[in-house]
Design a protein around this motif. Structure first.
Motif, PDB file in Angstrom:
ATOM      1  N   LYS A 196      46.655  29.369  34.280  1.00 41.68           N
ATOM      2  CA  LYS A 196      46.460  29.344  35.512  1.00 41.68           C
ATOM      3  C   LYS A 196      46.671  30.313  36.339  1.00 41.68           C
ATOM      4  CE  LYS A 196      48.563  24.246  34.522  1.00 41.68           C
ATOM      5  NZ  LYS A 196      49.036  23.405  34.907  1.00 41.68           N
ATOM      6  N   ALA A 200      43.068  31.538  36.716  1.00 39.94           N
ATOM      7  CA  ALA A 200      42.185  30.163  37.239  1.00 39.94           C
ATOM      8  C   ALA A 200      42.704  30.850  38.872  1.00 39.94           C
ATOM      9  CB  ALA A 200      42.048  29.034  36.475  1.00 39.94           C
ATOM     10  N   GLY A 201      43.737  31.301  39.320  1.00 42.23           N
ATOM     11  CA  GLY A 201      43.770  31.436  40.398  1.00 42.23           C
ATOM     12  C   GLY A 201      44.196  29.685  41.110  1.00 42.23           C
ATOM     13  N   LEU A 202      45.276  29.103  40.035  1.00 39.46           N
ATOM     14  CA  LEU A 202      46.069  27.897  40.745  1.00 39.46           C
ATOM     15  C   LEU A 202      47.514  28.144  39.975  1.00 39.46           C
ATOM     16  CD1 LEU A 202      44.320  25.473  37.867  1.00 39.46           C
ATOM     17  CD2 LEU A 202      44.184  25.749  40.339  1.00 39.46           C
ATOM     18  N   ILE A 203      47.740  29.227  39.707  1.00 32.71           N
ATOM     19  CA  ILE A 203      49.102  29.998  40.044  1.00 32.71           C
ATOM     20  C   ILE A 203      49.435  31.452  40.664  1.00 32.71           C
ATOM     21  CG2 ILE A 203      51.406  29.936  39.223  1.00 32.71           C
ATOM     22  CD1 ILE A 203      50.591  28.578  37.054  1.00 32.71           C
ATOM     23  N   LEU A 204      50.503  31.681  41.938  1.00 34.31           N
ATOM     24  CA  LEU A 204      50.234  33.307  42.021  1.00 34.31           C
ATOM     25  C   LEU A 204      50.923  33.518  41.424  1.00 34.31           C
ATOM     26  CD1 LEU A 204      49.084  34.546  44.379  1.00 34.31           C
ATOM     27  CD2 LEU A 204      51.080  33.847  45.841  1.00 34.31           C
TER      28      LEU A 204
END
Ligand SMILES: Nc1ncnc2c1ncn2[C@@H]1O[C@H](COP(=O)(O)OP(=O)(O)O)[C@@H](O)[C@H]1O
Ligand SMILES: [Mg+2]
Lengths: 303, 257
Positions: A51, A54-58
């Motif tokens: 994630k 994928a850019g979903l979790i920083l």
């Protein structure tokens, strides 16, 4: 060509009074056409890493580049990423396969016409033709997973992220998903797949990265890793436990003795050891064939 | 952008048509609840009681309230459902920003929602014998109310994104909302009047009641206040939503951990 580059990713979850480092230090590189199996026990940090890519979790620190762009800063990076995330099937249950494909295609930035074209092609390629008008909720789990992968390919991404792609599938569906993954890689896409099923990793990947407690403990080409572990040891099985005199001689050579089983890690001493054993009856003798399971356990069990 | 709008329109239309029993249930339920309230009020007040334009005002407020619930269900309820089925994270992988996707989505289903609520309105009018006017001047205050409604829905969406479980909060909130659509802010005076301007959607709803129930002409000054009110709530809602998105990306809970 390098499609994915992740450097020193780190993520610590903080909730009420609890601080938990899910990913301590992960760096990965992936080239076009490569399949990297990201292998680790439950809770090792695989999903968190995927994630972050994928850019979903920083991430707390570290960076990600996909096709030369950072998905956390540049939305154009998202055009190069397709993802099927864990657990659920990432689809609208009240829509048919074709409606799902067309919708997600447009959502991912395609025009309506291109989305229609791609969904027709994918339906055919993924053998979903006779189910095109069935609602997703009435499809089998295997079909849903295939459709989810097709959806992730709609916008023709260079990188495909698959989180536990065969989890919960029956044998037949697993086979067909495996076949698809091979085909997709052969088209020149880079694939990062996570799994805790070792046979999947062994069959599909060019390279394996084993992650444990948020850290990569080993990363090697799959075949290389298996060979390294296989080459090193000969196993000799005797009919009777070895007498103490011979046992001490053999141990002095550098082999290990356990009752009637002798393990020789250094091939140089093989014949000297056999000399000592003569004329004791040998039941079996052979090179130890390591599989990923042994390798995996040897890394994960290390203190 | 147009492609996405059309895709969203198709998506909501197809799902709505496929599950039309839920839709019919919603319309009938909403109408029956109102009719029940109407009959019991009439019974308590006695047969000689005349609602007059009060009834018409109440109907306008009630239908606006129902519209607000549909919009909120779309954004906040939709978010919650999508986090359960796993499609939510896919939305955040789109090159369109999440607020763009959700806004287009909400506008796409607005056309459907307006049609549905017009149906409810006509049903209630037929049942109660109310006579409402539909002059074109109802459109600007309706726009003001819608802006506010979307703002509130985005704020609730932010809450849904943060908490994942908003069903209870939503149902308590719904009854707070009915107050906003029925308070006669237009008749308040002094500092209370000023306060009425600040309440979400209230000035627009007041204008709509005036235009549709009392046959009043549009007060352009108040319309400006209503539009400003709507715009402020809308922008605040969208900002709150963006904040919730960034926060969830930090906490790793975008899709519902
Ligand atoms: N959003 C979150 N907040 C707190 N802890 C989390 C969150 N997501 C995952 N974790 C914890 O972090 C660890 C790693 O999770 P995950 O990356 O999902 O592992 P894997 O996919 O390898 O099983 C787990 O122990 C999990 O409980
Ligand atoms: Mg996982």
């Amino acid at each position: 060509m390098l499609i994915l580059e992740a450097q020193n990713l780190q993520k610590t979850y903080r909730s009420r009074r609890q601080v938990f480092t899910a990913v301590a230090d992960v760096s990965l590189k992936l080239a076009a056409g490569e399949v990297l199996a990201f292998l680790g026990p439950n809770g090792a940090g695989k999903t968190t890493t995927i994630k972050m890519i994928a850019g979903l979790i920083l991430p707390d620190s570290g960076w990600v580049m996909v096709a030369g762009r950072n998905p956390h800063q540049d939305v154009r990076a998202l055009r190069a990423i397709g993802a099927v995330l864990e657990g659920n099937r990432n689809l609208y249950w009240r829509l048919t396969p074709i409606e799902n494909l067309e919708y997600f295609g447009v959502l991912r930035g395609l025009s309506r016409r291109v989305a229609q074209q791609h969904s027709r092609d994918l339906i055919e390629r993924f053998e979903l033709g006779d189910k095109r008008q069935t609602l997703v909720q009435n499809l089998s789990r295997g079909m849903q997973q295939k459709l989810a992968i097709a959806v992730a390919l709609m916008h023709d991404p260079q990188l495909l992220l698959l989180d536990e792609p065969t989890l919960g599938l029956d044998v037949e569906a697993t086979e067909s998903v495996k076949r698809l993954i091979r085909e997709i890689a052969a088209e020149g896409r880079a694939i990062l797949l996570t799994t805790h099923q070792l046979d999947i990793a062994e069959e599909l990947s060019n390279r394996v990265a084993v992650i444990n407690q948020g850290e990569i403990v080993v990363e090697e080409p799959t075949a290389e890793l298996i060979r390294q572990f296989s080459d090193s040891a000969y196993l000799i099985q005797l009919e009777q436990p070895l007498d103490t005199l011979r046992a001490s001689k053999i141990t002095a050579l550098g082999a290990t003795v356990e009752l009637q089983q002798i393990t020789i890690r250094d091939p140089e001493i093989l014949y000297s050891a056999l000399e000592i054993l003569r004329p004791l009856p040998i039941v079996t003798m052979g090179r130890q064939q390591a599989n990923l399971t042994d390798i995996f356990l040897s890394f994960v069990r290390k203190p | 952008m147009l492609s996405l709008f059309l895709a969203e329109f198709k998506r909501s239309f197809v799902q709505l048509r496929r599950y039309s029993s839920e839709l019919i249930g919603g319309v009938v339920g909403t109408t029956i609840i109102f009719y029940g309230l109407f009959l019991s009020t009439q019974y308590i007040a006695g047969p000689g009681f005349q609602f007059g334009t009060r009834l018409d005002s109440i109907i306008v407020g009630y239908v606006l309230w129902a519209l607000m619930l549909f919009i909120m269900g779309d954004i906040a309820g939709g978010l919650q459902q999508e986090s359960r089925t796993g499609t939510l994270e896919q939305l955040f992988l789109s090159p369109y920003s999440a607020s763009t996707v959700f806004l287009l989505r909400a506008i796409a289903s607005l056309i459907l929602n307006l049609t549905i609520n017009l149906g409810i309105l006509l049903l209630i009018m037929a049942l109660t014998g109310s006579r409402l006017a539909f002059p074109p001047t109802l459109l600007p205050p309706l726009l003001a109310v819608l802006l506010g409604a979307y703002g509130i829905a985005f704020a609730m969406g932010a809450l849904a994104l943060t908490l994942k479980q908003v069903q209870q909060v939503l149902s308590v909130f719904q009854f707070g909302l009915i107050f906003l659509f029925t308070v006669p802010v237009e008749s308040w005076t002094g500092s209370a009047r000023f306060l009425g301007w600040l309440l979400p959607m209230a000035p627009g709803a007041g204008l709509l009641r005036g235009v549709m129930a009392q046959g009043a002409a549009l007060d352009w000054g108040i319309l400006a206040v209503a539009l400003l009110n709507g715009a402020v709530y809308f922008l605040a809602g969208v900002a709150l939503f963006g904040w919730a998105e960034r926060r969830m990306k930090r906490l790793g809970k975008l899709g519902g951990y």
